[in-house]
Design an enzyme around this catalytic site. Sequence first.
Site, PDB file in Angstrom:
ATOM      1  CG  ASP A  48      89.460 111.849   9.229  1.00 46.10           C
ATOM      2  OD1 ASP A  48      88.391 110.959   9.612  1.00 46.10           O
ATOM      3  OD2 ASP A  48      89.843 112.778   8.376  1.00 46.10           O
TER       4      ASP A  48
ATOM      5  CE  LYS B 150      86.905 109.601   0.802  1.00 45.62           C
ATOM      6  NZ  LYS B 150      87.955 109.806   1.051  1.00 45.62           N
ATOM      7  N   GLY B 151      81.602 113.156   3.779  1.00 40.37           N
ATOM      8  CA  GLY B 151      80.483 114.206   3.737  1.00 40.37           C
ATOM      9  C   GLY B 151      80.225 115.781   4.782  1.00 40.37           C
TER      10      GLY B 151
ATOM     11  CG  ASN C 245      86.218 116.166   5.567  1.00 40.83           C
ATOM     12  OD1 ASN C 245      86.490 116.608   6.393  1.00 40.83           O
ATOM     13  ND2 ASN C 245      87.459 115.208   5.058  1.00 40.83           N
TER      14      ASN C 245
ATOM     15  CG  LEU D  31      93.854 115.485 -13.622  1.00 42.82           C
ATOM     16  CD1 LEU D  31      94.276 115.919 -15.211  1.00 42.82           C
ATOM     17  CD2 LEU D  31      94.092 114.309 -13.769  1.00 42.82           C
TER      18      LEU D  31
ATOM     19  CG  ASP E  62      96.965 115.377   5.835  1.00 49.23           C
ATOM     20  OD1 ASP E  62      96.847 115.085   4.768  1.00 49.23           O
ATOM     21  OD2 ASP E  62      96.065 115.945   7.294  1.00 49.23           O
TER      22      ASP E  62
ATOM     23  CB  THR F  43      94.414 114.093   4.290  1.00 49.93           C
ATOM     24  OG1 THR F  43      94.668 113.069   5.008  1.00 49.93           O
ATOM     25  CG2 THR F  43      92.216 113.599   5.190  1.00 49.93           C
ATOM     26  CB  ALA F  44      90.243 116.629   3.766  1.00 52.47           C
ATOM     27  CB  ALA F  45      93.273 118.792  -1.141  1.00 55.59           C
ATOM     28  N   GLY F  46      90.162 117.059  -1.839  1.00 52.42           N
ATOM     29  CA  GLY F  46      89.346 116.961  -3.078  1.00 52.42           C
ATOM     30  C   GLY F  46      87.964 117.579  -1.962  1.00 52.42           C
ATOM     31  CG  ASP F  47      86.667 115.599   1.066  1.00 56.63           C
ATOM     32  OD1 ASP F  47      86.032 114.844   0.323  1.00 56.63           O
ATOM     33  OD2 ASP F  47      87.101 114.916   2.095  1.00 56.63           O
TER      34      ASP F  47
ATOM     35  CE  LYS G 150      95.385 126.444   7.709  1.00 54.29           C
ATOM     36  NZ  LYS G 150      94.099 127.639   7.723  1.00 54.29           N
TER      37      LYS G 150
END
Length: 313
Positions: free
Chosen positions: A14, A41-42, A44, A225, A251, A253-257, A290
């Site tokens: 990234d 994504k994978g 993470n 959500l 940030d 980024t990657a919260a879903g992961d 973070k």
Amino acid sequence: MSEGVLVIGSLSLDMVFGVPYRPARGETIKADSYQTFVGGKGNNQALAAARAGAKTAMIGRVGNDSYADMIISTLQDAGADASSVIKDPDVGTGLANIYIDPQGDNSIVIATRSNENLCPQDIDDAMDKIRNSKIVVLQLESPLMTVTYAAQVCKEEGKIVLLNPAPAPQDGKLPPELLRNIDIFVPNESEASLLTGIKVNSKETALKAAEQLQATGIKTVLITLGDKGVIGLDEQKNELYAPAFPVKVQDTTAAGDAFVGALAARLAEGDDIKTALRFACAGGALATTKMGAAASLPTRAEIEDLMLSGRAV
Ligand code: RIB
């Protein structure tokens, strides 16, 4: 590995630009900061599962560059089995350009590169990893044909198959031969909107979308959500809900992961879905506190701490 988490999917590097705002069409702006992080994504999700305490393995492809070694050693440092992460000799490692605004929201453009070469043969070559897992986690940064094949093979082997449909296809269509092999489907609100045509922005609209998605043959649907938590329907069509943990967002980024990896880790341990959901929400929340993807994924101790205290330290 026995009875653990297997992640099949993408690994990337990234390139993260901190920007005053996300640029409009035709606009050039200066970034306030620039950093590189391990991501994809994978990858993470595998890191999140391993740090959450699960025995974890990963199947995927990196490229013929130094990013590949950095990505593989990050997985190994987290205790994950990276022996089925193939170094593709013909192409570079997947890349992501990520723009983060001061609110912590992002826009991401990916160049899939090595991830585009993940093929059914790679899945067949790693049958031992499939057989030794309890839950298999998939996303959509790899070729749809390979993801569909992997879901079918893993289902035939009696595994729990979880699909995080990210990024969702622009036409909102996923093949029925993929959906019928999915036990747990975890889109975020924009992916659920694209896939159902329902504008998902509340608990009510999320439930409607979950009902529609279940009609395709998926067993359990969980729609994340953001700060409104996660809502969904289990196999018996009972409502599932877990609130978000309030944290100071830096940030997203990657919260879903982080959510997906933590959820898979606890389901592999045998937790019921409600218990696993609360743990996963805490994991997802911590990842927003973070910068970076892999760098922001919490350990089991950090997750348990947030669950106990209700506050991120
Ligand atoms: O979900 C976050 C990830 O999406 C980033 O790490 C980036 O690689 C993109 O794939």
